[in-house]
Design an enzyme around this catalytic site. Structure first.
Site, mmCIF file in Angstrom:
data_model
loop_
_atom_site.group_PDB
_atom_site.id
_atom_site.type_symbol
_atom_site.label_atom_id
_atom_site.label_comp_id
_atom_site.label_asym_id
_atom_site.label_seq_id
_atom_site.Cartn_x
_atom_site.Cartn_y
_atom_site.Cartn_z
ATOM 1 N N HIS A 98 -2.658 12.163 0.469
ATOM 2 C CA HIS A 98 -1.782 11.468 1.413
ATOM 3 C C HIS A 98 -1.989 11.943 2.853
ATOM 4 O O HIS A 98 -1.033 12.077 3.621
ATOM 5 C CB HIS A 98 -0.307 11.627 1.000
ATOM 6 N N ARG A 114 -7.607 8.841 -3.564
ATOM 7 C CA ARG A 114 -7.120 9.860 -4.511
ATOM 8 C C ARG A 114 -7.446 9.486 -5.958
ATOM 9 O O ARG A 114 -7.524 10.339 -6.831
ATOM 10 C CB ARG A 114 -5.617 10.109 -4.315
ATOM 11 N N GLU A 170 4.540 25.451 -2.463
ATOM 12 C CA GLU A 170 3.135 25.357 -2.068
ATOM 13 C C GLU A 170 2.504 26.726 -1.802
ATOM 14 O O GLU A 170 1.292 26.899 -1.965
ATOM 15 C CB GLU A 170 2.979 24.466 -0.830
ATOM 16 N N PHE A 204 1.936 19.426 3.178
ATOM 17 C CA PHE A 204 2.529 20.659 2.641
ATOM 18 C C PHE A 204 1.462 21.674 2.243
ATOM 19 O O PHE A 204 1.688 22.880 2.270
ATOM 20 C CB PHE A 204 3.409 20.332 1.432
ATOM 21 N N SER A 240 1.257 11.308 -8.107
ATOM 22 C CA SER A 240 0.832 10.927 -6.752
ATOM 23 C C SER A 240 -0.547 11.455 -6.411
ATOM 24 O O SER A 240 -1.322 10.799 -5.736
ATOM 25 C CB SER A 240 1.803 11.480 -5.710
#
Lengths: 330, 280
Positions: A119, A20, A68, A93, A47
């Protein structure tokens, strides 16, 4: 063969970085190159590494909150107005929760909405099964118009981010949380829709996507010590699949093993099996998560438990080849 | 166009809705008939648009969020010049540009694809938000039509919060408040009231009007544009099936098309205008 691999690839202290992080740098650069790039996040800015972009372009960063469905549909509206929206959340999500909105408002409309699923895979570790997105490759690759990319390391993630910023199509980018070994180099090529030959071999093709390519390179080294000469392909783009490169390799080796940090059902290996089933029927072994959910543990404990480290992969591959050579395991 | 001409046009649009649904043999009747006055006001008075150049950069944008009411959108577009009125007869047929639910890639002038409910407000909000960069003098507006039943969707309230937070002054929503959805009354299926209070608490300016009163529709939009600091939602009270006596207020006509005899009866009650409005 010209793919420039990291020379320290097989060292125990190979350089590692979260995939990421490469996305964060790529997005910042994409924002500098094109002012129509905007970034939307669902309360996970740090994140998902959108924070670099946020600091540089605060007026082009949009906090959507933990929503979302709204994340991707607002992005679709911005794309109607000429923007290139990058949306980010955890893959569990987005696209896990908002698949229909992505289909109807982004993919069916063929808009350049970018869905960044951070993630993904088992390597979220301690967060457990709810946050370990394993089904995303399957659900995104069945969506017409959608490009699906799982970069192998942070260097490639940066290149992939720049590439999808420019390609004008809806795209899904699958990122990992954990510090992942770097096997490529800044000089290594990346093009959407291309697979890359990392290691030549005559006995079997090993094709990996995302984090599993590194593990296959480790496996190939272990297999070499057992007199198994494995060829390794890196396939960052799951859709559109580089059929030519995969078929050419399997014509040489006669069999293929795929690996992905995702469900076997419907995933990257399934895409390869579909291809070979129709165009070049040869033995296929698909490695990944086998119809079960993840659980809590460190990333390395989980990869170990699910048989997805280089050492485990090598053993499974050796067994597969031995079975074929004995003429039994079909 | 004067109010009386708009009213005549709305009758022509209702006639088209009945005819196209009868030819299609399936589709939704009640909602489109109830929304005919709103869509007429939009396409013949309110929207800044150019049917000959649907992607004109100075245009206002209209999203139909409750995509199952496509017949009223198609009729309004045809009558205002986007495509020939005769093409309405192809609704829901194989190869038609008039897909069962509106599809952006099929027909120029459609801003988005809709049908699955609840995602129009977000897209309109996204467009209106992008306009804050593009249209710094606030010359363009983004309109979105929502059904009341569709307000059951969580996506709507995510968007409502978002538009309130970002004070999207160029966003103007309509709720077709006809109190019906497939399973019955909206207040039985999933109560929406206090609807005004809900939107107000999300930071919206709220207006309530009679959705069949042409002047009221036009005036409400004028007010919404003048608010200048927040998004506005216009709760338009309508009669489902409006203009066709045997369909009015009857939720069983939500998702049904008239047969030949029912269509003839409906058209007999919707007289062709003698004036300038087109008849189909």
């Amino acid at each position: 063969m010209s793919y420039p691999l990291n020379p320290d690839l097989h060292s125990d202290d190979v350089q590692r970085e979260p995939i990421r992080a490469g996305f964060g740098r790529g997005l910042l650069e994409a924002g500098k190159r094109d002012e129509s790039v905007v970034a939307l996040c669902a309360d996970l800015t740090e994140s998902t590494q959108m924070s670099l972009f946020q600091e540089e372009f605060p007026e082009r960063f949009i906090e959507v909150g933990i929503a979302e469905q709204n994340l991707v549909t607002v992005a679709a509206g911005m794309a109607h107005a000429g923007k290139i929206p990058f949306t980010s959340s955890y893959a569990a999500f987005s696209p896990g929760r908002n698949w229909e909105q992505i289909k109807t408002t982004a993919a069916l409309n063929d808009l350049p909405v970018k869905v960044i699923g951070s993630h993904a895979g088992l390597n979220v570790g301690p967060d457990g099964a709810t946050h370990q997105m394993l089904e995303d490759i399957a659900i995104m690759r069945v969506m017409p118009n959608m490009v699906v990319i799982a970069p192998g390391d942070s260097i490639e993630a940066e290149k992939a981010t720049l590439a999808i910023a420019q390609n004008g199509a809806p795209a899904y980018l699958r990122l990992a949380r954990d510090r992942t070994p770097i096997f490529s180099t800044t000089d290594a090529p990346f093009e959407i829709g291309r697979a890359y030959l990392l290691r030549e071999g005559a006995d079997v093709t090993l094709a990996g996507t995302g984090t599993m390519t590194y593990e296959l390179l480790i496996a190939a080294e272990i297999l070499a010590a057992q007199d198994v000469d494995a060829e390794v392909l890196h396939v960052p783009t799951v859709k559109p699949l580089d059929e030519e490169t995969i078929l050419a390799s399997v014509r040489r080796t006669g069999r293929i093993v795929t690996a992905e940090e995702a469900q076997r059902a419907g995933g990257f290996g399934s895409a390869v099996a579909e291809l070979l089933g129709e165009k070049l029927p040869r033995p296929v072994r698909r490695l990944g998560v086998d119809d079960r959910y993840g659980e809590t543990g460190t990333p390395i404990e989980l990869l170990d438990a699910f048989g997805l480290t280089g050492r485990h992969l090598a053993a499974t591959i050796a067994e597969f080849i031995a079975g074929l050579d004995a003429g039994s395991d079909r | 166009m004067s109010v009386s001409e708009l009213e005549e046009t709305a009758v022509a649009i209702r006639r088209s809705i009945v005819s196209m649904l009868e030819k299609a043999g399936s589709g939704h009747s009640a909602g489109p008939l109830g929304m005919a006055d709103l869509l007429t006001a939009l396409y013949f008075n309110i929207l800044k648009h150019d049917p000959q150049n649907p992607s004109w950069e100075g245009r206002d944008v209209f999203y139909l969020s409750n995509g199952h009411t496509a017949p009223v959108l198609y009729a309004a577009m045809a009558h205002s010049g986007y495509f020939p009125v005769e093409e309405l007869a192809t609704l829901r047929k194989y190869g038609s540009r008039l897909q069962g639910h509106p599809e952006r890639s099929a027909l120029p002038g459609l801003e988005s694809t809709s049908g699955p409910l609840g995602s129009g407000l977000s897209q309109a909000a996204g467009y209106a938000h992008a306009l804050q960069h593009i249209d710094k003098d606030f010359t363009r507006f983004v309109y979105v039509m929502m059904g009341d039943g569709e307000l059951d969707e969580g996506n709507i309230w995510e968007a409502a919060m978002y538009a309130g937070k970002y004070k999207l002054r160029q966003l103007i929503g309509f709720v077709d408040r006809n109190y019906i959805q497939i399973d019955g009354s909206t207040e039985d299926v999933m109560p929406l009231e206090d609807l005004r209070g809900k939107f107000e608490s999300f930071g919206w300016h709220v207006l309530e009007i009679d959705g069949h009163n042409m002047q009221a529709i036009i005036d409400a939009v004028g007010t919404a544009k003048a608010v200048g600091s927040r998004p506005t939602v216009i709760i338009a009270h309508t009669v489902p099936g409006k203009g066709v006596g045997f369909m009015e207020y009857d939720h069983r006509w939500h998702g049904k098309a008239p047969d030949a005899a029912q269509a003839a009866e409906a058209l007999a009650g919707l007289p062709r205008a003698a004036g300038k409005a087109q008849n189909a």
